[in-house]
Design an enzyme around this catalytic site. Structure first.
Site, PDB file in Angstrom:
ATOM      1  N   ARG A   8       0.861  -1.185   0.000  1.00 35.34           N
ATOM      2  CA  ARG A   8       0.000   0.000   0.000  1.00 35.34           C
ATOM      3  C   ARG A   8       0.900   1.239   0.000  1.00 35.34           C
ATOM      4  NH1 ARG A   8      -4.330   2.726   4.062  1.00 35.34           N
ATOM      5  NH2 ARG A   8      -5.043   4.258   2.524  1.00 35.34           N
ATOM      6  N   HIS A   9       0.553   2.175  -0.835  1.00 39.12           N
ATOM      7  CA  HIS A   9       1.338   3.414  -0.934  1.00 39.12           C
ATOM      8  C   HIS A   9       1.456   4.084   0.432  1.00 39.12           C
ATOM      9  CE1 HIS A   9      -2.140   6.116  -0.501  1.00 39.12           C
ATOM     10  NE2 HIS A   9      -2.799   5.247  -1.262  1.00 39.12           N
ATOM     11  N   GLY A  10       2.486   4.904   0.580  1.00 41.49           N
ATOM     12  CA  GLY A  10       2.650   5.692   1.798  1.00 41.49           C
ATOM     13  C   GLY A  10       1.558   6.749   1.911  1.00 41.49           C
ATOM     14  N   GLY A  22      -9.712   8.578  -4.093  1.00 44.44           N
ATOM     15  CA  GLY A  22     -10.150   7.763  -5.208  1.00 44.44           C
ATOM     16  C   GLY A  22      -9.089   7.700  -6.288  1.00 44.44           C
ATOM     17  N   GLU A  83      -6.970   2.835  -7.271  1.00 43.45           N
ATOM     18  CA  GLU A  83      -7.941   2.835  -6.179  1.00 43.45           C
ATOM     19  C   GLU A  83      -9.351   2.859  -6.765  1.00 43.45           C
ATOM     20  OE1 GLU A  83      -9.125   1.976  -3.442  1.00 43.45           O
ATOM     21  OE2 GLU A  83      -7.951   3.206  -2.068  1.00 43.45           O
ATOM     22  N   GLN A  84     -10.330   2.537  -5.938  1.00 44.44           N
ATOM     23  CA  GLN A  84     -11.725   2.668  -6.351  1.00 44.44           C
ATOM     24  C   GLN A  84     -11.991   4.127  -6.712  1.00 44.44           C
ATOM     25  OE1 GLN A  84     -14.574   1.536  -3.362  1.00 44.44           O
ATOM     26  NE2 GLN A  84     -16.327   1.962  -4.673  1.00 44.44           N
ATOM     27  N   GLY A 145      -5.481   0.949  -0.764  1.00 45.25           N
ATOM     28  CA  GLY A 145      -6.183   0.204   0.280  1.00 45.25           C
ATOM     29  C   GLY A 145      -7.376  -0.598  -0.193  1.00 45.25           C
TER      30      GLY A 145
END
Length: 178
Positions: A8-10, A22, A83-84, A145
């Site tokens: 997961r990105h920072g 988003g 991401e969504q 996420g």
């Protein structure tokens, strides 16, 4: 069997400000996010991925750059790991959305956005392609996420209604086996 390491990105500047991101493309990492990305990269180095792919959103690309520096592994990008999408809700304070978003309906989407069912289908398609032609035995995917939650459901054989409720922390690594 292919091992997938979902990074997961920072923390981004919008995470820190409590804004819904988003698929907003330009959101960078915060200083804490760069620290988290470097820590994830150090952990990833020990896990020795043979290939790395990142979401094409800026915060994921910045995280992947830290991972590349630590592992020496170049990466490609794909919109499949985004991401969504929250459409018209992106950029608004997240706390305002609890009364706007129907969190119980996996087919609900904001105008111009993407439902959980659509996110799940996108991630399932990507993982199916990855499983059919893995670029390595261990593949790092630098992503987001909700995308990680969708991947967890897909690998467990669950639909979008059974996605885990807990979102992995920024800079964390989630291991899955395909």
């Amino acid at each position: 069997m292919t091992t997938v390491l979902l990074v997961r990105h920072g923390q981004s500047t919008w995470n820190a400000a409590g804004l819904m991101q988003g698929q907003t493309a330009h959101v960078p990492l915060s200083e804490l996010g760069h620290e988290q990305a470097r820590a994830a990269a150090a952990e990833l180095r020990e896990l020795r991925p043979g290939a790395m792919v990142a979401s094409d959103l800026h915060r994921a690309v910045q995280t992947a750059e830290h991972c590349m520096a630590a592992t020496g592994r170049r990466f490609t990008t794909t919109p499949a790991l985004r991401e969504q999408g929250y459409g018209v809700l992106e950029g608004r304070p997240s706390r305002e959305l609890w009364d706007v978003v129907d969190w119980t309906d996996v087919h609900w989407a904001a105008q111009g956005g993407e439902s959980l069912a659509q996110l799940h289908a996108r991630v399932a398609g990507y993982l199916s392609d990855l499983q059919a032609a893995p670029p390595a035995d261990v593949v790092a995917l630098v992503t987001h996420g909700d995308t990680i939650r969708a991947a967890q459901a897909v690998v467990a054989g669950h639909g979008p209604e059974a996605m885990p409720h807990t979102t992995p922390h920024n800079g964390s690594i989630t291991r899955l086996e395909l």
